[in-house]
Write a protein that holds these residues in place. Sequence first.
Motif, PDB file in Angstrom:
ATOM      1  N   LYS A   1       0.850  -1.184   0.000  1.00 24.73           N
ATOM      2  CA  LYS A   1       0.000   0.000   0.000  1.00 24.73           C
ATOM      3  C   LYS A   1       0.883   1.229   0.000  1.00 24.73           C
ATOM      4  CE  LYS A   1      -4.600  -0.787   1.591  1.00 24.73           C
ATOM      5  NZ  LYS A   1      -5.633  -0.317   2.482  1.00 24.73           N
ATOM      6  N   CYS A   2       0.616   2.112  -0.934  1.00 21.43           N
ATOM      7  CA  CYS A   2       1.353   3.365  -1.041  1.00 21.43           C
ATOM      8  C   CYS A   2       0.321   4.450  -1.298  1.00 21.43           C
ATOM      9  CB  CYS A   2       2.373   3.279  -2.171  1.00 21.43           C
ATOM     10  SG  CYS A   2       3.393   4.741  -2.318  1.00 21.43           S
ATOM     11  N   GLY A   3       0.092   5.290  -0.292  1.00 21.33           N
ATOM     12  CA  GLY A   3      -0.974   6.280  -0.416  1.00 21.33           C
ATOM     13  C   GLY A   3      -2.306   5.557  -0.504  1.00 21.33           C
ATOM     14  N   GLY A   4      -3.108   5.901  -1.497  1.00 22.82           N
ATOM     15  CA  GLY A   4      -4.398   5.254  -1.687  1.00 22.82           C
ATOM     16  C   GLY A   4      -4.353   4.101  -2.663  1.00 22.82           C
ATOM     17  N   ASN A   5      -3.159   3.725  -3.103  1.00 21.28           N
ATOM     18  CA  ASN A   5      -3.019   2.662  -4.099  1.00 21.28           C
ATOM     19  C   ASN A   5      -2.472   1.388  -3.469  1.00 21.28           C
ATOM     20  OD1 ASN A   5      -3.779   4.344  -6.345  1.00 21.28           O
ATOM     21  ND2 ASN A   5      -1.780   5.304  -6.155  1.00 21.28           N
ATOM     22  N   THR A   6      -2.872   0.253  -4.049  1.00 21.75           N
ATOM     23  CA  THR A   6      -2.377  -1.049  -3.622  1.00 21.75           C
ATOM     24  C   THR A   6      -1.792  -1.746  -4.837  1.00 21.75           C
ATOM     25  OG1 THR A   6      -4.113  -1.182  -1.949  1.00 21.75           O
ATOM     26  CG2 THR A   6      -2.991  -3.233  -2.511  1.00 21.75           C
ATOM     27  N   PHE A   7      -0.558  -2.263  -4.677  1.00 24.02           N
ATOM     28  CA  PHE A   7       0.134  -2.914  -5.770  1.00 24.02           C
ATOM     29  C   PHE A   7       0.510  -4.334  -5.387  1.00 24.02           C
ATOM     30  CE2 PHE A   7       1.168   1.602  -5.729  1.00 24.02           C
ATOM     31  CZ  PHE A   7       0.808   1.988  -7.016  1.00 24.02           C
ATOM     32  N   GLN A   8       0.290  -5.273  -6.300  1.00 28.83           N
ATOM     33  CA  GLN A   8       0.754  -6.636  -6.072  1.00 28.83           C
ATOM     34  C   GLN A   8       2.244  -6.665  -6.355  1.00 28.83           C
ATOM     35  OE1 GLN A   8      -1.551  -9.978  -7.577  1.00 28.83           O
ATOM     36  NE2 GLN A   8       0.354 -10.947  -8.233  1.00 28.83           N
ATOM     37  N   SER A   9       2.998  -7.287  -5.469  1.00 28.03           N
ATOM     38  CA  SER A   9       4.452  -7.338  -5.590  1.00 28.03           C
ATOM     39  C   SER A   9       4.951  -8.738  -5.269  1.00 28.03           C
ATOM     40  CB  SER A   9       5.110  -6.374  -4.607  1.00 28.03           C
ATOM     41  OG  SER A   9       4.692  -5.062  -4.838  1.00 28.03           O
ATOM     42  N   THR A  10       6.133  -9.033  -5.763  1.00 26.41           N
ATOM     43  CA  THR A  10       6.798 -10.294  -5.477  1.00 26.41           C
ATOM     44  C   THR A  10       8.032 -10.003  -4.633  1.00 26.41           C
ATOM     45  OG1 THR A  10       6.060 -11.167  -7.601  1.00 26.41           O
ATOM     46  CG2 THR A  10       7.850 -12.348  -6.508  1.00 26.41           C
ATOM     47  N   VAL A  11       8.228 -10.797  -3.591  1.00 26.37           N
ATOM     48  CA  VAL A  11       9.404 -10.641  -2.740  1.00 26.37           C
ATOM     49  C   VAL A  11      10.634 -11.116  -3.515  1.00 26.37           C
ATOM     50  CG1 VAL A  11      10.528 -11.414  -0.601  1.00 26.37           C
ATOM     51  CG2 VAL A  11       8.077 -10.913  -0.616  1.00 26.37           C
ATOM     52  N   VAL A  12      11.664 -10.264  -3.588  1.00 28.54           N
ATOM     53  CA  VAL A  12      12.904 -10.649  -4.259  1.00 28.54           C
ATOM     54  C   VAL A  12      14.064 -10.778  -3.269  1.00 28.54           C
ATOM     55  CG1 VAL A  12      12.250  -9.717  -6.502  1.00 28.54           C
ATOM     56  CG2 VAL A  12      13.452  -8.251  -4.901  1.00 28.54           C
ATOM     57  N   ARG A  13      13.867 -10.305  -2.039  1.00 30.19           N
ATOM     58  CA  ARG A  13      14.878 -10.451  -0.980  1.00 30.19           C
ATOM     59  C   ARG A  13      14.141 -10.563   0.343  1.00 30.19           C
ATOM     60  NH1 ARG A  13      19.569  -6.006   0.448  1.00 30.19           N
ATOM     61  NH2 ARG A  13      20.575  -7.190   2.091  1.00 30.19           N
ATOM     62  N   PRO A  14      14.365 -11.632   1.088  1.00 31.12           N
ATOM     63  CA  PRO A  14      13.658 -11.828   2.354  1.00 31.12           C
ATOM     64  C   PRO A  14      14.010 -10.743   3.378  1.00 31.12           C
ATOM     65  CG  PRO A  14      15.363 -13.484   2.084  1.00 31.12           C
ATOM     66  CD  PRO A  14      15.331 -12.684   0.817  1.00 31.12           C
ATOM     67  N   PRO A  15      13.323 -10.714   4.517  1.00 31.16           N
ATOM     68  CA  PRO A  15      13.558  -9.674   5.520  1.00 31.16           C
ATOM     69  C   PRO A  15      15.032  -9.541   5.901  1.00 31.16           C
ATOM     70  CG  PRO A  15      11.638 -10.947   6.127  1.00 31.16           C
ATOM     71  CD  PRO A  15      12.281 -11.644   4.965  1.00 31.16           C
ATOM     72  N   PHE A  16      15.461  -8.296   6.001  1.00 30.51           N
ATOM     73  CA  PHE A  16      16.824  -7.975   6.423  1.00 30.51           C
ATOM     74  C   PHE A  16      16.767  -6.653   7.173  1.00 30.51           C
ATOM     75  CE2 PHE A  16      16.140  -5.704   2.555  1.00 30.51           C
ATOM     76  CZ  PHE A  16      16.862  -4.531   2.659  1.00 30.51           C
ATOM     77  N   TYR A  17      17.735  -6.436   8.028  1.00 35.95           N
ATOM     78  CA  TYR A  17      17.774  -5.191   8.785  1.00 35.95           C
ATOM     79  C   TYR A  17      18.508  -4.153   7.946  1.00 35.95           C
ATOM     80  CZ  TYR A  17      17.912  -1.898  12.597  1.00 35.95           C
ATOM     81  OH  TYR A  17      17.729  -0.777  13.365  1.00 35.95           O
ATOM     82  N   ASN A  18      17.814  -3.090   7.565  1.00 41.95           N
ATOM     83  CA  ASN A  18      18.388  -2.033   6.730  1.00 41.95           C
ATOM     84  C   ASN A  18      18.897  -0.915   7.635  1.00 41.95           C
ATOM     85  OD1 ASN A  18      19.108  -0.140   4.871  1.00 41.95           O
ATOM     86  ND2 ASN A  18      17.167  -0.161   3.756  1.00 41.95           N
ATOM     87  N   HIS A  19      20.144  -1.010   8.013  1.00 42.96           N
ATOM     88  CA  HIS A  19      20.728  -0.003   8.908  1.00 42.96           C
ATOM     89  C   HIS A  19      21.084   1.283   8.168  1.00 42.96           C
ATOM     90  CE1 HIS A  19      24.731  -0.917   7.352  1.00 42.96           C
ATOM     91  NE2 HIS A  19      24.378  -2.178   7.428  1.00 42.96           N
ATOM     92  N   ASP A  20      21.072   1.263   6.826  1.00 44.54           N
ATOM     93  CA  ASP A  20      21.400   2.454   6.034  1.00 44.54           C
ATOM     94  C   ASP A  20      20.192   3.344   5.748  1.00 44.54           C
ATOM     95  OD1 ASP A  20      24.110   1.875   5.849  1.00 44.54           O
ATOM     96  OD2 ASP A  20      23.837   0.649   4.051  1.00 44.54           O
ATOM     97  N   ALA A  21      19.009   2.901   6.107  1.00 40.83           N
ATOM     98  CA  ALA A  21      17.791   3.673   5.834  1.00 40.83           C
ATOM     99  C   ALA A  21      17.730   4.911   6.726  1.00 40.83           C
ATOM    100  CB  ALA A  21      16.559   2.807   6.077  1.00 40.83           C
ATOM    101  N   ASP A  22      16.926   5.896   6.302  1.00 45.21           N
ATOM    102  CA  ASP A  22      16.730   7.087   7.131  1.00 45.21           C
ATOM    103  C   ASP A  22      16.216   6.702   8.515  1.00 45.21           C
ATOM    104  OD1 ASP A  22      17.572   8.733   5.087  1.00 45.21           O
ATOM    105  OD2 ASP A  22      15.543   9.089   4.343  1.00 45.21           O
ATOM    106  N   GLU A  23      15.332   5.711   8.540  1.00 45.94           N
ATOM    107  CA  GLU A  23      14.822   5.158   9.797  1.00 45.94           C
ATOM    108  C   GLU A  23      15.121   3.660   9.777  1.00 45.94           C
ATOM    109  OE1 GLU A  23      10.733   6.179  10.533  1.00 45.94           O
ATOM    110  OE2 GLU A  23      11.006   8.156   9.649  1.00 45.94           O
ATOM    111  N   PRO A  24      16.284   3.227  10.287  1.00 50.30           N
ATOM    112  CA  PRO A  24      16.666   1.812  10.231  1.00 50.30           C
ATOM    113  C   PRO A  24      15.574   0.900  10.788  1.00 50.30           C
ATOM    114  CG  PRO A  24      18.488   3.130  11.015  1.00 50.30           C
ATOM    115  CD  PRO A  24      17.289   4.041  10.970  1.00 50.30           C
ATOM    116  N   ASP A  25      15.300  -0.174  10.066  1.00 54.79           N
ATOM    117  CA  ASP A  25      14.253  -1.118  10.446  1.00 54.79           C
ATOM    118  C   ASP A  25      14.383  -2.353   9.571  1.00 54.79           C
ATOM    119  OD1 ASP A  25      12.079  -2.161  11.780  1.00 54.79           O
ATOM    120  OD2 ASP A  25      10.645  -0.692  11.028  1.00 54.79           O
ATOM    121  N   TRP A  26      13.583  -3.367   9.895  1.00 55.54           N
ATOM    122  CA  TRP A  26      13.514  -4.573   9.075  1.00 55.54           C
ATOM    123  C   TRP A  26      12.699  -4.279   7.827  1.00 55.54           C
ATOM    124  CZ3 TRP A  26      16.136  -9.021   9.730  1.00 55.54           C
ATOM    125  CH2 TRP A  26      16.814  -9.168  10.941  1.00 55.54           C
ATOM    126  N   GLU A  27      13.173  -4.751   6.677  1.00 54.74           N
ATOM    127  CA  GLU A  27      12.509  -4.532   5.393  1.00 54.74           C
ATOM    128  C   GLU A  27      12.623  -5.781   4.530  1.00 54.74           C
ATOM    129  OE1 GLU A  27      14.486  -1.218   3.559  1.00 54.74           O
ATOM    130  OE2 GLU A  27      13.529   0.238   4.891  1.00 54.74           O
TER     131      GLU A  27
END
Length: 70
Positions: free
Chosen positions: A27-53
């Motif tokens: 979900k992005c704004g009012g839109n919903t997109f079907q997506s395929t996972v290409v990389r399983p969960p990982f901790y993104n420490h380089d993000a503006d707000e580090p979190d699991w993605e």
Amino acid sequence: MKTLINIREITHKEFCNLKFGDIVLVKCGGNTFQSTVVRPPFYNHDADEPDWEVETTNGFCDEYSLYVCA
């Protein structure tokens, strides 16, 4: 265009178990997109707000942006 009506937020357990090839809804704004996972969960420490993605065909998403069919 098909309207998705039976969707729900992904659970934490489902998020942690995502793997390559799984289908999720982003979900992005009012839109919903079907997506395929290409990389399983990982901790993104380089993000503006580090979190699991996960990386999907629609970009990087955290747990709170993902939905699944109910």
